[in-house]
Design a protein around this motif. Structure first.
Motif, PDB file in Angstrom:
ATOM      1  N   LYS A 250       3.792  18.679  -9.970  1.00  0.00           N
ATOM      2  CA  LYS A 250       3.812  20.072  -9.512  1.00  0.00           C
ATOM      3  C   LYS A 250       2.592  20.455  -8.672  1.00  0.00           C
ATOM      4  N   ALA A 251       1.826  19.488  -8.204  1.00  0.00           N
ATOM      5  CA  ALA A 251       0.705  19.790  -7.307  1.00  0.00           C
ATOM      6  C   ALA A 251       1.254  20.359  -6.005  1.00  0.00           C
ATOM      7  N   LEU A 252       0.459  21.227  -5.360  1.00  0.00           N
ATOM      8  CA  LEU A 252       0.919  21.931  -4.172  1.00  0.00           C
ATOM      9  C   LEU A 252       0.174  21.448  -2.931  1.00  0.00           C
ATOM     10  N   PHE A 253       0.912  21.278  -1.822  1.00  0.00           N
ATOM     11  CA  PHE A 253       0.332  20.808  -0.563  1.00  0.00           C
ATOM     12  C   PHE A 253       0.894  21.627   0.593  1.00  0.00           C
ATOM     13  N   HIS A 254       0.191  21.580   1.729  1.00  0.00           N
ATOM     14  CA  HIS A 254       0.765  22.159   2.935  1.00  0.00           C
ATOM     15  C   HIS A 254       2.008  21.356   3.306  1.00  0.00           C
ATOM     16  N   ARG A 255       3.050  22.028   3.695  1.00  0.00           N
ATOM     17  CA  ARG A 255       4.287  21.340   4.064  1.00  0.00           C
ATOM     18  C   ARG A 255       4.071  20.406   5.253  1.00  0.00           C
ATOM     19  N   GLU A 256       3.314  20.858   6.237  1.00  0.00           N
ATOM     20  CA  GLU A 256       3.058  20.025   7.407  1.00  0.00           C
ATOM     21  C   GLU A 256       2.238  18.794   7.044  1.00  0.00           C
ATOM     22  N   CYS A 257       1.277  18.951   6.146  1.00  0.00           N
ATOM     23  CA  CYS A 257       0.461  17.813   5.711  1.00  0.00           C
ATOM     24  C   CYS A 257       1.328  16.769   5.027  1.00  0.00           C
ATOM     25  N   ARG A 258       2.232  17.236   4.190  1.00  0.00           N
ATOM     26  CA  ARG A 258       3.119  16.308   3.483  1.00  0.00           C
ATOM     27  C   ARG A 258       4.034  15.590   4.460  1.00  0.00           C
ATOM     28  N   GLN A 259       4.507  16.293   5.481  1.00  0.00           N
ATOM     29  CA  GLN A 259       5.412  15.689   6.448  1.00  0.00           C
ATOM     30  C   GLN A 259       4.728  14.564   7.215  1.00  0.00           C
ATOM     31  N   VAL A 260       3.473  14.772   7.570  1.00  0.00           N
ATOM     32  CA  VAL A 260       2.725  13.777   8.328  1.00  0.00           C
ATOM     33  C   VAL A 260       2.577  12.471   7.547  1.00  0.00           C
ATOM     34  N   GLN A 261       2.500  12.566   6.219  1.00  0.00           N
ATOM     35  CA  GLN A 261       2.319  11.376   5.384  1.00  0.00           C
ATOM     36  C   GLN A 261       3.527  10.456   5.395  1.00  0.00           C
ATOM     37  N   GLY A 262       4.686  11.009   5.681  1.00  0.00           N
ATOM     38  CA  GLY A 262       5.898  10.201   5.745  1.00  0.00           C
ATOM     39  C   GLY A 262       6.240   9.524   4.434  1.00  0.00           C
ATOM     40  N   GLY A 263       6.896   8.373   4.509  1.00  0.00           N
ATOM     41  CA  GLY A 263       7.370   7.666   3.326  1.00  0.00           C
ATOM     42  C   GLY A 263       6.303   6.932   2.556  1.00  0.00           C
ATOM     43  N   ASN A 264       5.110   6.819   3.093  1.00  0.00           N
ATOM     44  CA  ASN A 264       4.035   6.094   2.409  1.00  0.00           C
ATOM     45  C   ASN A 264       3.175   7.010   1.543  1.00  0.00           C
ATOM     46  N   PHE A 265       3.622   8.229   1.353  1.00  0.00           N
ATOM     47  CA  PHE A 265       2.816   9.198   0.625  1.00  0.00           C
ATOM     48  C   PHE A 265       2.766   8.905  -0.869  1.00  0.00           C
ATOM     49  N   THR A 266       1.567   8.973  -1.416  1.00  0.00           N
ATOM     50  CA  THR A 266       1.357   8.899  -2.858  1.00  0.00           C
ATOM     51  C   THR A 266       0.576  10.142  -3.263  1.00  0.00           C
ATOM     52  N   CYS A 267       1.117  10.917  -4.163  1.00  0.00           N
ATOM     53  CA  CYS A 267       0.477  12.160  -4.572  1.00  0.00           C
ATOM     54  C   CYS A 267      -0.875  11.872  -5.222  1.00  0.00           C
ATOM     55  N   PRO A 268      -1.961  12.469  -4.718  1.00  0.00           N
ATOM     56  CA  PRO A 268      -3.298  12.242  -5.280  1.00  0.00           C
ATOM     57  C   PRO A 268      -3.395  12.579  -6.764  1.00  0.00           C
ATOM     58  N   LYS A 269      -2.762  13.666  -7.169  1.00  0.00           N
ATOM     59  CA  LYS A 269      -2.829  14.063  -8.570  1.00  0.00           C
ATOM     60  C   LYS A 269      -2.061  13.089  -9.452  1.00  0.00           C
ATOM     61  N   CYS A 270      -0.900  12.658  -8.983  1.00  0.00           N
ATOM     62  CA  CYS A 270      -0.121  11.666  -9.729  1.00  0.00           C
ATOM     63  C   CYS A 270      -0.931  10.376  -9.887  1.00  0.00           C
ATOM     64  N   GLN A 271      -1.660  10.011  -8.816  1.00  0.00           N
ATOM     65  CA  GLN A 271      -2.472   8.801  -8.840  1.00  0.00           C
ATOM     66  C   GLN A 271      -3.572   8.903  -9.893  1.00  0.00           C
ATOM     67  N   ARG A 272      -4.211  10.052  -9.944  1.00  0.00           N
ATOM     68  CA  ARG A 272      -5.288  10.245 -10.936  1.00  0.00           C
ATOM     69  C   ARG A 272      -4.738  10.196 -12.361  1.00  0.00           C
ATOM     70  N   ILE A 273      -3.582  10.823 -12.554  1.00  0.00           N
ATOM     71  CA  ILE A 273      -2.976  10.815 -13.891  1.00  0.00           C
ATOM     72  C   ILE A 273      -2.638   9.388 -14.313  1.00  0.00           C
ATOM     73  N   SER A 274      -2.134   8.587 -13.377  1.00  0.00           N
ATOM     74  CA  SER A 274      -1.773   7.202 -13.677  1.00  0.00           C
ATOM     75  C   SER A 274      -2.999   6.370 -14.019  1.00  0.00           C
ATOM     76  N   GLU A 275      -4.125   6.666 -13.358  1.00  0.00           N
ATOM     77  CA  GLU A 275      -5.364   5.924 -13.628  1.00  0.00           C
ATOM     78  C   GLU A 275      -5.946   6.275 -14.994  1.00  0.00           C
ATOM     79  N   ILE A 276      -5.822   7.567 -15.357  1.00  0.00           N
ATOM     80  CA  ILE A 276      -6.346   8.006 -16.652  1.00  0.00           C
ATOM     81  C   ILE A 276      -5.411   7.616 -17.791  1.00  0.00           C
ATOM     82  N   HIS A 277      -4.117   7.696 -17.516  1.00  0.00           N
ATOM     83  CA  HIS A 277      -3.102   7.337 -18.517  1.00  0.00           C
ATOM     84  C   HIS A 277      -2.177   6.278 -17.914  1.00  0.00           C
ATOM     85  N   PRO A 278      -2.567   5.011 -18.001  1.00  0.00           N
ATOM     86  CA  PRO A 278      -1.784   3.927 -17.380  1.00  0.00           C
ATOM     87  C   PRO A 278      -0.332   3.878 -17.873  1.00  0.00           C
ATOM     88  N   GLU A 279      -0.115   4.348 -19.105  1.00  0.00           N
ATOM     89  CA  GLU A 279       1.246   4.292 -19.639  1.00  0.00           C
ATOM     90  C   GLU A 279       2.167   5.270 -18.920  1.00  0.00           C
TER      91      GLU A 279
END
Length: 292
Positions: A250-279
């Motif tokens: 549920k992290a929020l981003f600019h719509r244009e920023c997200r569009q520029v990332q295309g299909g290779n986008f990885t949500c920064p917040k999701c990444q941090r959660i995965s690093e803190i909680h690998p499970e």
């Protein structure tokens, strides 16, 4: 508005309405099955039957009816029953069932008790258009605009209802607190004056947006920063046209920023959660799942 904090109890009632949206048992759908009127509106157009098949009795006082002058039977377009001239004075009003069935806002003759019942509950949010007849949105362009605006209003309502100035802000709705809740719940008054309601909602929405994004530090503190461009500009969930929300965290981003990332986008917040909680495993979002 009435007593301070009264709107909070109303919100709990409206939330109960939302919990019944998948069922046919919701406020405003009851049929009349006795001489007394139900606590909610009758939302089915009654079938008109001949007087001689209706026990020849007044729907209110029970007096025997006939075709004579003194005991003349008058039909009520709300209950579908006949009444004597003492209980039916040929007064007219709009019929809830006709409004929700085919958006017929014409006035029809009703019994005195029916008129009192409808007028007394004219402002009660008893009609769930999403269940009763979603097709109403196609019959009235203003109502469809209201539906879309209420989607945005429900999001900004999360800020308004938790603000220290909530009571003052809620008063802007002039007794229509239900407009902050389920986008399909309306009063008969709402449905009878959609043009005026739309204008009022635009005004209220402007006031709320200004309050949340500019005036109130408490509400501004609930805003978000885009982690893609790292701009210091706050963004908010109700800014539907310019923001994008991660479906996972549920992290929020600019719509244009997200569009520029295309299909290779990885949500920064999701990444941090995965690093803190690998499970915890968040799927990598593909650009194909992103909708402009």
């Amino acid at each position: 508005m009435g007593e301070t904090g009264n709107w909070k109890s109303k919100f709990r009632l409206f939330q109960d309405y939302q919990g019944t949206e998948t069922s046919r048992k919701f406020p405003g759908s009851f049929k009349l099955n006795s001489n007394s009127l139900p606590s909610n509106f009758i939302l089915e157009i009654p079938e008109k039957i001949p007087l001689n098949k209706s026990n020849n009795q007044c729907g209110d006082c029970g007096v025997t009816l006939s075709t004579g002058i003194l005991k003349r039977a008058l039909y009520c377009n709300y209950t579908g029953k006949y009444y004597c001239i003492g209980c039916h004075r040929n007064q007219t009003c709009i019929i809830p069932a006709r409004v929700v069935t085919n958006y017929d806002k014409r006035e029809y003759t009703v019994a005195t008790s029916s008129l009192t019942h409808i007028e007394k509950n004219f402002c009660q949010p008893w009609i769930n258009v999403g269940i009763v007849n979603p097709g109403l949105y196609e019959l009235d362009r203003n109502l469809d605009k209201i539906r879309k605006l209420r989607g945005q209003l429900s999001l900004i309502g999360e800020f308004v209802k938790t603000c220290r100035n909530a009571d003052r802000l809620i008063e802007k709705l002039a007794g229509r607190e239900h407009l902050l809740e389920s986008i399909h719940v309306y009063s008969l008054k709402d449905l009878s004056e959609t043009k005026k309601l739309l204008e009022n909602l635009y005004h209220v929405m402007g006031t709320y947006i200004s309050h949340v994004t500019k005036s109130c530090e408490t509400c501004r503190g609930k805003g978000n920063f885009c982690e893609i461009c790292e701009s210091k500009e706050l963004i908010f969930s109700f800014q539907l046209n310019s923001t994008w929300k991660c479906p996972n965290c549920k992290a929020l981003f600019h719509r244009e920023c997200r569009q520029v990332q295309g299909g290779n986008f990885t949500c920064p917040k999701c990444q941090r959660i995965s690093e803190i909680h690998p499970e915890t495993s968040f799927r990598k979002l593909s650009f194909g799942s992103f909708k402009m």
